[in-house]
Write an enzyme that holds these catalytic residues in place. Structure first.
Site, short mmCIF file in Angstrom:
data_model
loop_
_atom_site.label_atom_id
_atom_site.label_comp_id
_atom_site.label_asym_id
_atom_site.label_seq_id
_atom_site.Cartn_x
_atom_site.Cartn_y
_atom_site.Cartn_z
N ARG A 47 0.89 -1.37 0.02
CA ARG A 47 0.02 0.14 0.07
C ARG A 47 1.00 0.76 -0.10
NH1 ARG A 47 2.76 1.98 3.74
NH2 ARG A 47 1.08 3.29 4.03
N GLY A 48 -0.16 2.68 -0.15
CA GLY A 48 1.22 4.17 0.07
C GLY A 48 1.31 4.08 -1.60
N ALA A 49 0.49 4.77 -1.74
CA ALA A 49 0.58 5.40 -3.55
C ALA A 49 1.90 5.34 -4.04
CB ALA A 49 0.35 7.01 -3.61
N ARG A 88 -7.63 -0.69 -6.63
CA ARG A 88 -8.05 1.34 -5.66
C ARG A 88 -7.99 1.59 -6.46
NH1 ARG A 88 -4.52 1.03 -0.65
NH2 ARG A 88 -6.06 1.70 -0.05
N GLN A 195 -1.04 2.18 10.25
CA GLN A 195 -0.32 2.18 9.43
C GLN A 195 0.92 3.24 9.72
OE1 GLN A 195 -3.31 2.82 7.17
NE2 GLN A 195 -3.86 2.35 6.35
N ASP A 236 -2.17 10.68 -1.48
CA ASP A 236 -2.40 9.56 -2.48
C ASP A 236 -2.51 10.72 -3.90
OD1 ASP A 236 -3.06 8.51 -0.01
OD2 ASP A 236 -2.54 6.81 -1.45
N ASN A 246 -5.48 12.46 0.93
CA ASN A 246 -4.30 11.25 2.39
C ASN A 246 -5.11 10.50 3.04
OD1 ASN A 246 -1.65 10.55 2.35
ND2 ASN A 246 -1.57 11.07 4.04
N LYS A 247 -4.57 9.39 3.87
CA LYS A 247 -4.99 9.10 5.06
C LYS A 247 -5.72 9.60 5.14
CE LYS A 247 -5.15 5.61 4.62
NZ LYS A 247 -6.26 4.74 4.04
#
Ligand code: MRU
Length: 344
Positions: A47-49, A88, A195, A236, A246-247
């Site tokens: 995960r993570g852009a 995603r 995370q 993201d 973002n998150k």
């Protein structure tokens, strides 16, 4: 830390450190097919852009391998690429990587599937190596924004694990420390996938960088007590006007930073900026499985039959962002002009 995403020529597979089990177990997830790649993306093995962009690039190679021998291979391959691109919805890097591979294919329509597969594997390796170099450049761009003795708050994991290595939000911190500055990090735990608690704390502790984990709801108190000098988060997707997805929880951190006069920065590669999305209201927000909220590990924490929200991202308006730290320098307001200039 770069070993968490590896292409194995022996296995002809992409081998990923399974981020679901960190920090207590280091297990590896082997992707040999497009189905494996999509599963790894959806359940967040990776995960993570930027990291999902690199994974998608290798996924295109595996897709080309998979259609080998299919008589009508071109439409079959195009469909597999769309499957990867849509695994995603929020992080633009996934689509960015697939569109890059499609553009390379369009330049060589004469390629057989074998030639295309070889070409895409070479391209994926370039995307992989360049991502690390890009993150290091983000570090160089942002290091001077940090002062000796600063404590930097971050939300989610925008570190080595979220990229091919080095990180985006953590890059200026790593670079400032390399300059000899003393920097401490507060990692917000980042419910529900944790995370911050699991991944940011894991990689910083492993690298000997001082880090403390805070509950997400401790943010206001920590800022009020003067325990936070800067905030740096990843992104993201950044819209053409500078609004940054973002998150989930990032927007709240930005509002609190504004209240307490703390500079709030977003660090991201240029590939995370989407000039085709005019503003943050147009960024699709992923709505993930309720189970991430209703359970912690195998333990159920909400009553049966009660609904939950599990939006994975929120959008911080550009007006709350002091600067966007990229590999090409730090963008400042007005962002519409700064971003348009970058893409000219
Ligand atoms: O759902 P995730 O873990 O993929 O979300 C990741 C984030 O929101 C990160 O902060 C962002 O991608 C930046 S990663 C360098």
């Amino acid at each position: 830390m770069t070993e968490h995403i590896q292409y194995s020529p022996d296995k002809d597979a992409l081998v990923l450190l399974d981020q679901r089990y960190l920090p207590t177990r280091e297990e590896w997830f082997v992707c040999k097919t497009v189905k494996d790649i999509c599963e790894a993306l959806v359940v967040m093995v990776v995960r993570g852009a930027p990291a999902i962009g690199v994974t998608a690039a290798y996924g295109c190679y595996l897709a080309a391998r998979e259609v080998a021998g299919t008589p009508d291979w071109k439409p079959a391959l195009a469909a597999k690429l769309e499957q990867i691109a849509s695994a995603r919805p929020t992080a633009v890097n996934l689509r960015w990587a697939v569109r890059l591979m499609q553009a390379e294919w369009a330049k060589h329509p004469e390629f057989s599937f074998d030639e295309l597969a070889d070409f895409w594997l070479a391209t994926a390796r370039v995307v992989h190596v360049e991502d690390i170099a890009t993150c290091e450049a983000i570090g160089r761009s942002g290091a001077d924004l940090l002062d000796d003795g600063d404590t930097v708050m971050t939300h989610c994991n925008a570190g080595a694990l979220a990229t091919a290595g080095y990180g985006t939000a953590l890059a200026p911190i790593r670079a400032a420390i390399a300059q000899g500055k003393s920097i401490q990090v507060i990692a917000n735990e980042t419910r529900p996938f944790l995370q911050g608690a699991r991944l940011t704390a894991y990689e910083l502790h492993k690298d000997g960088i001082p880090v403390k984990v805070a509950c997400d709801n401790a943010c206001a108190l920590l800022m009020q007590r003067g325990l936070v000098q800067k905030v740096i988060v990843g992104a993201d997707r950044i819209a053409a006007n500078g609004d940054a997805a973002n998150k989930i929880g990032t927007f709240g951190v930005a509002l609190l930073a504004k209240e307490f006069g703390i500079p709030f920065y977003v660090a991201a590669p240029v590939s995370t900026i989407d000039p085709e999305t005019a503003d943050g209201s147009l960024i699709p927000i992923e709505d993930r499985t309720p189970r991430e909220v209703t359970h912690v590990g195998h333990t159920q924490i909400t009553p049966d039959g009660v609904g939950v929200f599990n939006f994975a991202f929120d959008v911080t308006p550009a007006r709350l962002i002091h600067g966007i730290i990229t590999e090409r320098g730090v963008l400042t307001a007005p962002y519409t002009e700064a971003i348009a200039k970058l893409f000219k």
